[in-house]
Design an enzyme around this catalytic site. Structure first.
Site, mmCIF file in Angstrom:
data_model
loop_
_atom_site.group_PDB
_atom_site.id
_atom_site.type_symbol
_atom_site.label_atom_id
_atom_site.label_comp_id
_atom_site.label_asym_id
_atom_site.label_seq_id
_atom_site.Cartn_x
_atom_site.Cartn_y
_atom_site.Cartn_z
ATOM 1 N N THR A 121 39.131 -15.026 -11.629
ATOM 2 C CA THR A 121 37.180 -15.153 -11.813
ATOM 3 C C THR A 121 36.773 -13.731 -11.692
ATOM 4 O O THR A 121 35.579 -13.626 -11.684
ATOM 5 C CB THR A 121 36.806 -15.917 -10.846
ATOM 6 O OG1 THR A 121 37.410 -15.628 -9.526
ATOM 7 C CG2 THR A 121 37.161 -17.483 -11.212
ATOM 8 N N GLU A 122 37.648 -12.595 -11.639
ATOM 9 C CA GLU A 122 37.157 -11.352 -11.363
ATOM 10 C C GLU A 122 35.930 -10.695 -12.149
ATOM 11 O O GLU A 122 34.856 -10.176 -11.811
ATOM 12 C CB GLU A 122 38.379 -10.432 -11.012
ATOM 13 C CG GLU A 122 39.132 -10.627 -10.037
ATOM 14 C CD GLU A 122 40.305 -11.414 -10.330
ATOM 15 O OE1 GLU A 122 41.325 -11.549 -9.364
ATOM 16 O OE2 GLU A 122 40.310 -12.372 -11.080
#
Length: 244
Positions: A121-122
């Site tokens: 999800t960065e």
């Protein structure tokens, strides 16, 4: 109060991430406690293997945005798992996000339940999976990483196994782990350590070559305006400004 549970059965030390209030996010405190527990296990001749698992429905939500560990501390933790003399086996029955996938990649064997879900999800909060790439890039399928790194989309345990992020997945994770742990218990300790060293050569080469650069990249991105917006949006449960 430690954030790591410890139990032992027939020479297998089980370390449980035990910070359910923040979904086992990788806080500075949790990273420090896990490093300490791994150090103790690594020095103990009574430990044949280590199982890394969790309490609650999330293995790890990734970096704790309210109390993130320094990038250097996360690098050291991932390397410690890779270099531990004993095999480290991940046991996952919940969700894994961002930095939690770095823990999985550092482990020698990773088994998850079919209910587990995964996501890098960065990019959705304005950063990149920098430091965790040290164990991930040498071990996982490049095409799969390209998709999941760049999109941040969620994927299931079957896709994670195909991508090389998991060794296998099963409806009953403990039944799947039973022959693995039996095999480790039947193996000579010195032979296990030397065999693990053979298998981790390429991963450790990545640490030697890329750790400094990826640590600097992580620090730069986390202090960027986009990261500040992304993290604020995440905490406020809204879309960041760049979403179109």
């Amino acid at each position: 109060m430690t954030l790591i549970g410890r139990t032992r059965a027939r020479a297998v030390e089980t370390l449980s991430l035990d910070s359910p209030h923040n979904r086992n996010a990788l806080s500075a405190a949790l990273v420090a406690d896990l490093a300490e527990a791994l150090t103790d296990a690594g020095k103990d001749p009574g430990v044949r293997a280590v199982v890394l698992t969790h309490t609650g429905n999330t293995f790890s939500a990734g970096a704790d945005l309210k109390d993130p560990p320094p990038p250097e501390a996360l690098v050291a933790l991932l390397r410690q798992i890779v270099e531990l003399p004993q095999p480290v086996v991940a046991r996952v029955t919940g969700h894994v996000r961002a930095g939690g996938l770095g823990l999985l990649a550092a482990c020698d064997i990773a088994v998850a339940s079919t209910e587990a879900t995964f996501a890098f999800t960065e990019v959705r909060i304005g950063v990149a999976p920098a430091v965790i790439s040290l164990p991930l890039l040498p071990r996982a399928d490049p095409r799969a990483l390209s998709r999941y790194y760049l999109t941040g989309e969620r994927f299931d345990a079957a896709a994670a196994t195909t991508a090389g992020l998991l060794t296998t997945h099963a409806d009953d994770v403990d039944s799947a782990l039973a022959p693995v742990l039996d095999g480790l218990r039947r193996s000579a300790p010195d032979a296990l350590a030397e065999t693990k060293r053979l298998l981790t050569t390429r991963v450790l080469e990545a640490f030697e070559r890329d750790a400094a650069g990826l640590t600097a990249l992580s620090a730069r991105l986390f202090s960027s305006p986009q990261a500040r917006e992304g993290m604020t949006a995440f905490l406020e449960r809204r879309d960041p400004a760049w979403v179109v």
